[in-house]
Structure formats: structure tokens, C-alpha cells
Design a protein around this motif. Structure first.
Motif, PDB file in Angstrom:
ATOM      1  N   GLU A  80       0.358  -1.481   0.480  1.00 56.19           N
ATOM      2  CA  GLU A  80       0.147  -0.048  -0.401  1.00 56.19           C
ATOM      3  C   GLU A  80       0.815   1.467  -0.231  1.00 56.19           C
ATOM      4  OE1 GLU A  80      -3.390  -2.024  -0.659  1.00 56.19           O
ATOM      5  OE2 GLU A  80      -3.560   0.658  -0.732  1.00 56.19           O
ATOM      6  N   ILE A  81       2.171   1.315   0.465  1.00 56.06           N
ATOM      7  CA  ILE A  81       3.453   2.592   0.865  1.00 56.06           C
ATOM      8  C   ILE A  81       3.788   2.918  -0.632  1.00 56.06           C
ATOM      9  CG2 ILE A  81       5.002   3.053   1.620  1.00 56.06           C
ATOM     10  CD1 ILE A  81       4.300   1.519   4.153  1.00 56.06           C
ATOM     11  N   LEU A  82       3.428   1.139  -1.262  1.00 52.32           N
ATOM     12  CA  LEU A  82       4.202   1.847  -2.766  1.00 52.32           C
ATOM     13  C   LEU A  82       3.315   2.338  -3.646  1.00 52.32           C
ATOM     14  CD1 LEU A  82       6.914   1.575  -4.940  1.00 52.32           C
ATOM     15  CD2 LEU A  82       5.880  -0.730  -5.361  1.00 52.32           C
ATOM     16  N   LYS A  83       1.788   1.828  -3.869  1.00 58.23           N
ATOM     17  CA  LYS A  83       0.885   2.321  -4.456  1.00 58.23           C
ATOM     18  C   LYS A  83       1.231   3.507  -4.251  1.00 58.23           C
ATOM     19  CE  LYS A  83      -1.852  -2.101  -4.940  1.00 58.23           C
ATOM     20  NZ  LYS A  83      -3.144  -2.190  -3.702  1.00 58.23           N
ATOM     21  N   ASP A  84       0.782   4.191  -3.069  1.00 59.99           N
ATOM     22  CA  ASP A  84       0.357   5.835  -3.152  1.00 59.99           C
ATOM     23  C   ASP A  84       1.964   6.208  -3.247  1.00 59.99           C
ATOM     24  OD1 ASP A  84      -1.295   5.395   0.670  1.00 59.99           O
ATOM     25  OD2 ASP A  84      -1.733   5.664  -1.594  1.00 59.99           O
ATOM     26  N   LEU A  85       2.893   6.103  -3.059  1.00 57.35           N
ATOM     27  CA  LEU A  85       4.412   6.916  -3.308  1.00 57.35           C
ATOM     28  C   LEU A  85       4.666   6.357  -5.085  1.00 57.35           C
ATOM     29  CD1 LEU A  85       6.756   5.490  -1.393  1.00 57.35           C
ATOM     30  CD2 LEU A  85       5.923   7.223  -1.054  1.00 57.35           C
ATOM     31  N   LEU A  86       4.235   5.949  -5.632  1.00 62.22           N
ATOM     32  CA  LEU A  86       3.760   5.379  -7.102  1.00 62.22           C
ATOM     33  C   LEU A  86       3.027   6.544  -7.495  1.00 62.22           C
ATOM     34  CD1 LEU A  86       4.724   1.725  -7.642  1.00 62.22           C
ATOM     35  CD2 LEU A  86       6.574   3.703  -8.039  1.00 62.22           C
ATOM     36  N   ILE A  87       1.768   6.848  -7.291  1.00 63.43           N
ATOM     37  CA  ILE A  87       0.835   7.439  -7.556  1.00 63.43           C
ATOM     38  C   ILE A  87       1.082   9.194  -7.628  1.00 63.43           C
ATOM     39  CG2 ILE A  87      -1.986   8.626  -6.966  1.00 63.43           C
ATOM     40  CD1 ILE A  87      -2.529   5.395  -6.511  1.00 63.43           C
ATOM     41  N   ALA A  88       1.430   8.939  -5.392  1.00 65.59           N
ATOM     42  CA  ALA A  88       2.384  10.937  -5.716  1.00 65.59           C
ATOM     43  C   ALA A  88       2.926  10.896  -7.160  1.00 65.59           C
ATOM     44  CB  ALA A  88       2.559  10.749  -4.399  1.00 65.59           C
ATOM     45  N   HIS A  89       4.447   9.639  -6.899  1.00 65.31           N
ATOM     46  CA  HIS A  89       5.068  10.292  -8.018  1.00 65.31           C
ATOM     47  C   HIS A  89       4.861  10.580  -9.456  1.00 65.31           C
ATOM     48  CE1 HIS A  89       8.565   8.140 -11.074  1.00 65.31           C
ATOM     49  NE2 HIS A  89       8.910   9.891 -10.404  1.00 65.31           N
ATOM     50  N   GLN A  90       3.422  10.405 -10.170  1.00 64.48           N
ATOM     51  CA  GLN A  90       3.013  10.524 -11.057  1.00 64.48           C
ATOM     52  C   GLN A  90       2.103  12.089 -11.213  1.00 64.48           C
ATOM     53  OE1 GLN A  90       3.486   9.433 -14.363  1.00 64.48           O
ATOM     54  NE2 GLN A  90       4.125   7.369 -13.444  1.00 64.48           N
ATOM     55  N   ILE A  91       2.156  12.594  -9.650  1.00 61.39           N
ATOM     56  CA  ILE A  91       1.044  13.720  -9.363  1.00 61.39           C
ATOM     57  C   ILE A  91       1.850  15.038 -10.064  1.00 61.39           C
ATOM     58  CG2 ILE A  91       0.216  15.169  -7.711  1.00 61.39           C
ATOM     59  CD1 ILE A  91      -1.275  12.584  -6.722  1.00 61.39           C
ATOM     60  N   ALA A  92       3.163  14.350  -8.476  1.00 62.23           N
ATOM     61  CA  ALA A  92       4.515  14.839  -9.143  1.00 62.23           C
ATOM     62  C   ALA A  92       5.064  15.258 -10.083  1.00 62.23           C
ATOM     63  CB  ALA A  92       5.660  15.122  -8.122  1.00 62.23           C
ATOM     64  N   LYS A  93       4.999  14.197 -11.612  1.00 62.11           N
ATOM     65  CA  LYS A  93       5.948  14.283 -12.658  1.00 62.11           C
ATOM     66  C   LYS A  93       4.585  15.306 -13.720  1.00 62.11           C
ATOM     67  CE  LYS A  93       7.521  11.127 -14.615  1.00 62.11           C
ATOM     68  NZ  LYS A  93       7.456   9.465 -14.837  1.00 62.11           N
ATOM     69  N   ALA A  94       3.395  15.362 -13.019  1.00 62.69           N
ATOM     70  CA  ALA A  94       2.693  15.525 -14.073  1.00 62.69           C
ATOM     71  C   ALA A  94       2.159  17.217 -13.659  1.00 62.69           C
ATOM     72  CB  ALA A  94       1.025  15.115 -14.177  1.00 62.69           C
ATOM     73  N   SER A  95       2.516  17.638 -12.744  1.00 63.00           N
ATOM     74  CA  SER A  95       2.466  18.854 -12.221  1.00 63.00           C
ATOM     75  C   SER A  95       3.877  20.068 -12.661  1.00 63.00           C
ATOM     76  CB  SER A  95       2.589  19.035 -10.879  1.00 63.00           C
ATOM     77  OG  SER A  95       3.703  18.830  -9.818  1.00 63.00           O
ATOM     78  N   LYS A  96       5.071  18.967 -13.176  1.00 66.15           N
ATOM     79  CA  LYS A  96       6.439  19.977 -13.174  1.00 66.15           C
ATOM     80  C   LYS A  96       6.800  20.078 -12.293  1.00 66.15           C
ATOM     81  CE  LYS A  96       5.412  19.536 -17.802  1.00 66.15           C
ATOM     82  NZ  LYS A  96       5.579  20.203 -19.239  1.00 66.15           N
ATOM     83  N   ASN A  97       6.500  20.388 -10.518  1.00 64.34           N
ATOM     84  CA  ASN A  97       6.876  21.326  -9.702  1.00 64.34           C
ATOM     85  C   ASN A  97       8.412  20.157  -9.188  1.00 64.34           C
ATOM     86  OD1 ASN A  97       7.371  21.836  -7.300  1.00 64.34           O
ATOM     87  ND2 ASN A  97       5.166  22.576  -6.898  1.00 64.34           N
ATOM     88  N   ASN A  98       9.284  21.503  -9.521  1.00 68.87           N
ATOM     89  CA  ASN A  98      10.488  20.334  -9.274  1.00 68.87           C
ATOM     90  C   ASN A  98      10.564  20.300  -7.197  1.00 68.87           C
ATOM     91  OD1 ASN A  98      11.267  20.574 -11.636  1.00 68.87           O
ATOM     92  ND2 ASN A  98      12.856  21.944 -11.339  1.00 68.87           N
ATOM     93  N   ASP A  99      10.185  21.190  -7.026  1.00 69.58           N
ATOM     94  CA  ASP A  99       9.912  20.634  -5.553  1.00 69.58           C
ATOM     95  C   ASP A  99       8.842  19.646  -4.896  1.00 69.58           C
ATOM     96  OD1 ASP A  99      10.014  24.159  -4.879  1.00 69.58           O
ATOM     97  OD2 ASP A  99      11.918  23.044  -4.435  1.00 69.58           O
ATOM     98  N   LEU A 100       8.247  19.148  -5.115  1.00 65.22           N
ATOM     99  CA  LEU A 100       7.618  18.003  -5.130  1.00 65.22           C
ATOM    100  C   LEU A 100       7.668  16.768  -5.899  1.00 65.22           C
ATOM    101  CD1 LEU A 100       3.190  18.472  -5.913  1.00 65.22           C
ATOM    102  CD2 LEU A 100       4.588  18.909  -3.853  1.00 65.22           C
ATOM    103  N   GLN A 101       8.613  17.136  -7.117  1.00 60.44           N
ATOM    104  CA  GLN A 101       9.274  15.641  -7.366  1.00 60.44           C
ATOM    105  C   GLN A 101      10.296  15.709  -6.823  1.00 60.44           C
ATOM    106  OE1 GLN A 101      10.287  15.548 -11.765  1.00 60.44           O
ATOM    107  NE2 GLN A 101       9.329  17.093 -12.069  1.00 60.44           N
ATOM    108  N   PHE A 102      11.069  16.482  -5.912  1.00 58.20           N
ATOM    109  CA  PHE A 102      12.560  16.078  -4.830  1.00 58.20           C
ATOM    110  C   PHE A 102      11.813  15.381  -3.746  1.00 58.20           C
ATOM    111  CE2 PHE A 102      16.519  16.534  -2.711  1.00 58.20           C
ATOM    112  CZ  PHE A 102      16.030  17.372  -1.118  1.00 58.20           C
ATOM    113  N   VAL A 103      10.602  15.640  -2.923  1.00 54.37           N
ATOM    114  CA  VAL A 103      10.315  15.222  -2.148  1.00 54.37           C
ATOM    115  C   VAL A 103       9.950  13.413  -2.588  1.00 54.37           C
ATOM    116  CG1 VAL A 103       8.410  14.970  -0.314  1.00 54.37           C
ATOM    117  CG2 VAL A 103       9.282  17.091  -0.995  1.00 54.37           C
ATOM    118  N   ILE A 104       9.125  13.308  -3.589  1.00 53.34           N
ATOM    119  CA  ILE A 104       8.712  12.306  -3.679  1.00 53.34           C
ATOM    120  C   ILE A 104       9.885  11.148  -4.125  1.00 53.34           C
ATOM    121  CG2 ILE A 104       8.116  12.642  -6.871  1.00 53.34           C
ATOM    122  CD1 ILE A 104       6.435   9.982  -4.080  1.00 53.34           C
ATOM    123  N   TYR A 105      10.990  11.918  -4.896  1.00 53.91           N
ATOM    124  CA  TYR A 105      12.243  10.707  -5.149  1.00 53.91           C
ATOM    125  C   TYR A 105      12.914  10.827  -3.332  1.00 53.91           C
ATOM    126  CZ  TYR A 105      11.724  12.239  -9.906  1.00 53.91           C
ATOM    127  OH  TYR A 105      11.975  12.131 -11.403  1.00 53.91           O
TER     128      TYR A 105
END
Length: 658
Positions: A80-105
Motif C-alpha cells: 500500500e505504501i508503494l502504491k501511494d508513493l507511485l501515485i504521488a510520483h505521477q502527480i509530481a511529474k504531471a505538475s512539473k514542480n521540482n520541489d514536489l519531485q524532490f520530495v517524492i524521489y
């Protein structure tokens, strides 16, 4: 119940960092809209994501991450953790927000690090490092650099790890605000890497600095890791002493290592009962017991880790315990139990690989779903999440079916493997019996060849000649040596091996006997390389005698006879040389006789010439003993100017059998 953001001024980064550090008390007391996002009226976590109606990208992102930390990590729901993280990863990529992507990476890097997938962890940490903008706290960035260094150190990239750790330390030294916990972690890393570079004292110094900081912070986990480092240092020192042959000093270091490991265990034991760190320390204690040959204590500890980790479904720890148990039972020659735990190790390894493959499939599934949706409408994230949830539910059903089929196949394959192993074991047993039979036959024939009629007849004739000529002293000397040789050959009939020292002793007696018989018409020398431990190195018994006999009869004796015919002065010379090469003893028998070609001609001219059956039987016996790992090489020696034969060199490679 449906939650919405009404306050756009919420600092989500601070909120998330609080939750990441485990500070969730504010969620129960705060009445802000941000707090209501993560709690229902009873203060519990709202897990039904599909009921949310959140429009803001950052809100969706941080909600999912906080849900992952609060709900799933608390209940150890890895998938379940991995599902949440991967979904958040896609949201960060779609937003093109570097700060969000830093957090998810950073989050994904930590997730894979917890699950020992170092390559995936390193990939995401490097992505986070590359995309860092400076808006997130410097501590978060340094934490990533520190983890990259540790992963590289685990992968034997010691130089890179040392460079990165020193960079972090340099940054901390110039930071007006000290971060003691991170500084201690850097010191631990430097201690481990310097130990790999064999810089023992420097390693001790760094581990001590780390321990002092963790002690001041009352961080028992950090303290135990530092003490564990002290134990590893002692273990390394013990291994060095053992390789140098200083077994007493080695044992002292191994005991010190065991004491340090036990101290580390005492530090963490009151706090936790089932933790990877504690199990890891127990396996270090197990390793120290193995070094001290305390196999019973090592078995108890390894089985305890195996049972506890298996019950907690910690496959990697269980797999490590299987390796220790396999090593212990191999040392005890309990091959049945060793095979049992080795088989379990293979099954666990394959299961972990299967989980990793399912993670890859999950990543591909979520990436595909998000990419398809992004083409239609990149802003409808919640709707996309609902579709993904449905796809994941279907996938879970399919996975259950696959798991059932897979389990059935595993049982069938397991039965086939068990039957196959049984058949292989039976065949090996039969081959072993046949091998021992052939070896015994070869040894008997070699024994008979050693006491061949020519040798016995010639020896008794020589003794009789001495007696008839009233040379009693020489007769007694000859008879004494002859009896010692006969006694040695008969005593060796029930032995497979003999020390190099004992082998040389009997060969010397045999050559001296032949020297008396030949009236000292040849000299001999037996040379042993100082690197050979003559008293503790075991080789097959009486392997060289037939080659020495061959050199005397076909080489030197014929040369003596020809020299007398042509009235030429000649003194025979026989040299036996022992050297060691890897796991073999290389023996060289060199004579200055007539050479193999001339000897062969004389044998053809004289039909009743001596036939060396001993060499034939010795070759067969050596083939059985060494399984083709050793060999016999014949070299003809020639005069460099006239190209006339000057003798023969025989090289015999014998296996070391101790």
C-alpha cells in the motif's frame, strides 16, 4: 464524509516534515482545514481516498504522502505504501514542480532502502540530488547525499563513499546550525569506509566520535551501531592475525569482538524485540561464535533469528540466517541439515526476486494509466486515482489467482526437485563406493609394484654378497635400511596420505639402499622448498618411488654400463625437488642418465628388460585421487651445444590432501 482545502496559506512542506519525523500530535488538536484533511471526527486516519474532492495538485500530493506515513507505515503495509508513493510520483511529474519531485524521489529512495533494493534506492536518491532547488531544507539534501555515500560504500565503491562523506562533513563544519545526529551518522560512515581501507586506528576514532554524540543525544540505536562497529574492527583484526598464523592473538580479538556485539545487543534489547538491527547484531554474534569454533552457541542464535524473522515475514533476514545455518552445519558435516537450509535460502531468494518483479509490474501499470490519462486531461487527478484504484483491485484479484497457481507449481516443482536430489544423492553414493573400490585396488597394485621381485631379489643378493665377503658392517647397514623400507610399505598399506617429511625419510632410505647396491656410483640430493610445511602437509603415500626406481634402472644404470664399455668416466646424479604451487605439491625427479630415447632402444634390444609396472599403477592411482586436477610430465634433457641427451626430468603434481 468529504474533505476540501479552504485555506490556501497552509505550509505543506512544514506539515509533511512534521509527519515524516513522527510528529502527528498536532492533527488531533488543530482545528485547521489542513488538519481536517488527515483526520475524521474521531481522530482516526481517513483511508477512503475516493471520497475526497481535492482540486489543488499540492494538496493531493501531500495528502497521499501523509496517508502513506500515518496509515500504511504504522501498519507495515508495504504494498500500500508503494502504491501511494507511485501515485504521488505521477502527480509530481504531471505538475512539473521540482520541489514536489524532490520530495517524492526522496520518499521512493527511502522506501527501496528499507527493502534492501539498493540499486532502485540509489537511482531515486540521485534523481532527488539532481533536481534539488534549494527551497527544501539543506538537512534534507544532506540526508540524501549521506545515504548515497552509504549505498556506494555497501557496493564496495569505497573511494566515492569517502569523498561524499567528507563533503557532507565539510558542509556541517561550515554550517552555523549544527546537526549532531547527522554528524554522528557521517562519523559512522567514515568509520566503516576507513575500516574497509584497513585504516584501523582512524576507523576506531570515527566510531568513537559517533558513539559520543549518540550517547549525548541518548540515541540507543545510534550507540548500538557504533559499538557494533567496534566489534567489526576486532573481528577484522582477528581475521588478519589468523591469516598470519597467530591463532592465539586471533582468538583474543574474536573474543573482544564477541563482547562488543553482546554489548550492542544489550543496548537495543530493552527497546525492541523484533527489529532488523537486533537480528543483524545477533547474526554478528553468531559469526563471532563461528570464528571461535563455538558451533553450538552459533546454531542456537542462528536458529532463533531464523524462527523470529520468519514469523515476522522478514525474508531477507531469514535468508541471511539460512546462510549462517548452512555454513555451521557444513562445518559440523551435517550435510542433510546444510542442504535443508541451503534449499530454503534458494526459495527465499527467488521469492524476493518475485516481489521485486511485482514492484516493477506495479510501476509499469501505474505509469501506463497516468500517461493515458494525461493525454486526455492532465488536471483530473482524483478521477484518475479512482480508475487506478479499480485497476489495482483487478490486478490484486489476478495476482491472487497467479499466486495460487504459482504455489501449486512450487509444490510440484519442489516434489520433482526433492526426487531429483534423492536420485542424485544415491548416484553420488554409488559413485563414491565405486571410486573408493578403484582407489583401494590401485593402492594394492601400487604396493605390490613397490615391493617388486627385482628389488627384493637384488637387495637380498647384495646382503648375501656382503656376508660372503665378510663385510658384516655393510651387510648389517644394508639389512637395516631394507627392513625399514619393507616395514614402511607394509604399515602404509592402510593409509591414504603421509606427511612430506615422512615421505622424504623413506625415499632417502630407498635411494641410500640403491646407492649401496650400486657401490656409490651415483650421488643424490633431496631438496625441499622452505615454504612447504613438511610436518603438516599431507600428500598421497609413496607416489615418487616408482619414478626414482625408473631413473636409476633405465637412466643411471644403463649410463654406468655404457660408460664401462667405452671406458669413460661417469658419476650418476639423482636430484629430487619439492615445491608448492597453490594447492599442489610439485615434485621433480631429475637424472643424468642416458635419456628416454636411448633407454627405449635398449629395452627393445633386450626383451627381458625391466618393465616399470609401478609407474603405470601410480598414474592410475593419481588419476583417481586428484580427479584429473594433477598430472605427470616427462621432459628429455639435452646438451645445448651437441644436442646429445643428458638425462630425464619427470614432474609429478601431487594434490595436498589435508
Amino acid at each position: 464524509m468529504c474533505f476540501k482545502f479552504v485555506n490556501s496559506q497552509v505550509n505543506y512542506t512544514q506539515l509533511y516534515e512534521k509527519i515524516r519525523k513522527g510528529d502527528t500530535a498536532f492533527l488531533k488538536n488543530s482545528e485547521s482545514s489542513a488538519a481536517s484533511l488527515f483526520t475524521d471526527t474521531k481522530g482516526g486516519v481517513q483511508s477512503k481516498l475516493k471520497s475526497l474532492n481535492i482540486k489543488n495538485t499540492s494538496s493531493q500530493f501531500y495528502y497521499i504522502l501523509c496517508h502513506s506515513h500515518i496509515e500504511n507505515m504504522r501498519n507495515e503495509k508495504g504494498s500500500e505504501i508503494l502504491k501511494d508513493l507511485l501515485i504521488a510520483h505521477q502527480i509530481a511529474k504531471a505538475s512539473k514542480n521540482n520541489d514536489l519531485q524532490f520530495v517524492i524521489y526522496r520518499e521512493l529512495g527511502d522506501y527501496y532502502l528499507r527493502h534492501y533494493d539498493y540499486s532502485s534506492s540509489l537511482r531515486y536518491f540521485n534523481l532527488a540530488k539532481e533536481i534539488y532547488t534549494g527551497k527544501t531544507t539543506e538537512e534534507a539534501f544532506l540526508d540524501i547525499v549521506l545515504k548515497i555515500a552509504k549505498i556506494n560504500g555497501e557496493g564496495d565503491n569505497t573511494k566515492f563513499a569517502l569523498d561524499e562523506l567528507n563533503k557532507v562533513l565539510n558542509t556541517l563544519n561550515h554550517n552555523p546550525k549544527d546537526i549532531p545526529r547527522m554528524r554522528a551518522q557521517v562519523y559512522q560512515g567514515l568509520g566503516a569506509m576507513n575500516l574497509r581501507e584497513k585504516k584501523i586506528e582512524l576507523s576506531k576514532e570515527y566510531y568513537q566520535k559517533a558513539y559520543d554524540i549518540f550517547a549525548s543525544l541518548k540515541d540507543t540505536i545510534g550507540m548500538s551501531r557504533s559499538v557494533l562497529g567496534f566489534g567489526i574492527i576486532q573481528g577484522v583484526l582477528g581475521s588478519i592475525e589468523q591469516r598470519n598464523g597467530n591463532n592465539k592473538n586471533a582468538r583474543t580479538h574474536f573474543k573482544a569482538s564477541l563482547d562488543q556485539y553482546k554489548t550492542a545487543e544489550k543496548i537495543v534489547s530493552p527497546l525492541i524485540t523484533g527489529n532488523d538491527l537486533r537480528w543483524g547484531i545477533m547474526l554478528y554474534i553468531c559469526d563471532a561464535h563461528i570464528s571461535l569454533n563455538n558451533l553450538k552457541q552459533a546454531t542456537i542464535l542462528a536458529e532463533r533469528v531464523y524462527n523470529e524473522s520468519a514469523e515476522a515475514k522478514k525474508m531477507r533476514i531469514t535468508m541471511d540466517a539460512c546462510l549462517f545455518l548452512t555454513e555451521i552445519f557444513n562445518a559440523e558435516r551435517n550435510f542433510e541439515k546444510a542442504l535443508k537450509y541451503n534449499s530454503r535460502y534458494v526459495i527465499l531468494r527467488d521469492s524476493i526476486l518475485s516481489v521485486d518483479r511485482s514492484h516493477d509490474l506495479l510501476i509499469q501499470t501505474i505509469s501506463f494509466e497516468f500517461n493515458q490519462k494525461a493525454k486526455a486531461d492532465s488536471l483530473k487527478f482524483i478521477s484518475e486515482k479512482q480508475r487506478l484504484e479499480h485497476a489495482l483491485q483487478l490486478k490484486e484479484v489476478n495476482q491472487r489467482i497467479i499466486y495460487i497457481i504459482f504455489a501449486g507449481l512450487v509444490v510440484i516443482v519442489g516434489l520433482i526437485i526433492a526426487f531429483y536430489l534423492y536420485a542424485v544423492r544415491q548416484k553420488k553414493q554409488e559413485q563414491k563406493i565405486e571410486f573408493e573400490r578403484k582407489l583401494s585396488e590401485a593402492k594394492i597394485t601400487t604396493l605390490l609394484a613397490q615391493i617388486n621381485p627385482h628389488f627384493v631379489f637384488n637387495s637380498l643378493n647384495s646382503i648375501l654378497s656382503f656376508i660372503q665377503n665378510s663385510n658384516k658392517e655393510e651387510a648389517i647397514k644394508y639389512l637395516s635400511k631394507f627392513s625399514k623400507i619393507i616395514r614402511h610399505v607394509l604399515e602404509g598399506s592402510d593409509k591414504q596420505t603421509v606427511s612430506v617429511h615422512d615421505e622424504i625419510t623413506i625415499l632417502k632410505l630407498y635411494i641410500e639402499l640403491e646407492q649401496l647396491r650400486y657401490n656409490h656410483l651415483f650421488d643424490f640430493d633431496i631438496r625441499v622448498n622452505p615454504s612447504i610445511d613438511k610436518f603438516n602437509t599431507e600428500i598421497p603415500v609413496m607416489m615418487l618411488q616408482p619414478f626414482i626406481e625408473n631413473a636409476l634402472i633405465h637412466g643411471i644404470q644403463n649410463k654406468i654400463r655404457i660408460s664401462r664399455e667405452y671406458k669413460v668416466s661417469y658419476k650418476g646424479e639423482l636430484i629430487v625437488n619439492y615445491t608448492q604451487l597453490s594447492n599442489k605439491i610439485v615434485c621433480t625427479v631429475t637424472d643424468n642418465g642416458i635419456g628416454r630415447k636411448k633407454s627405449y632402444q635398449l629395452k627393445n634390444e633386450n626383451f627381458f628388460g625391466h618393465r616399470s609396472l609401478g609407474i603405470k599403477f601410480t598414474e592410475k592411482r593419481l588419476e583417481l585421487l586428484s580427479r584429473n586436477e594433477c598430472r605427470i610430465i616427462y621432459n628429455d634433457l639435452h646438451d645445448t651445444k651437441t644436442n646429445e641427451p643428458t638425462g630425464t626430468e619427470v614432474i609429478v603434481e601431487l594434490p595436498i590432501l589435508n
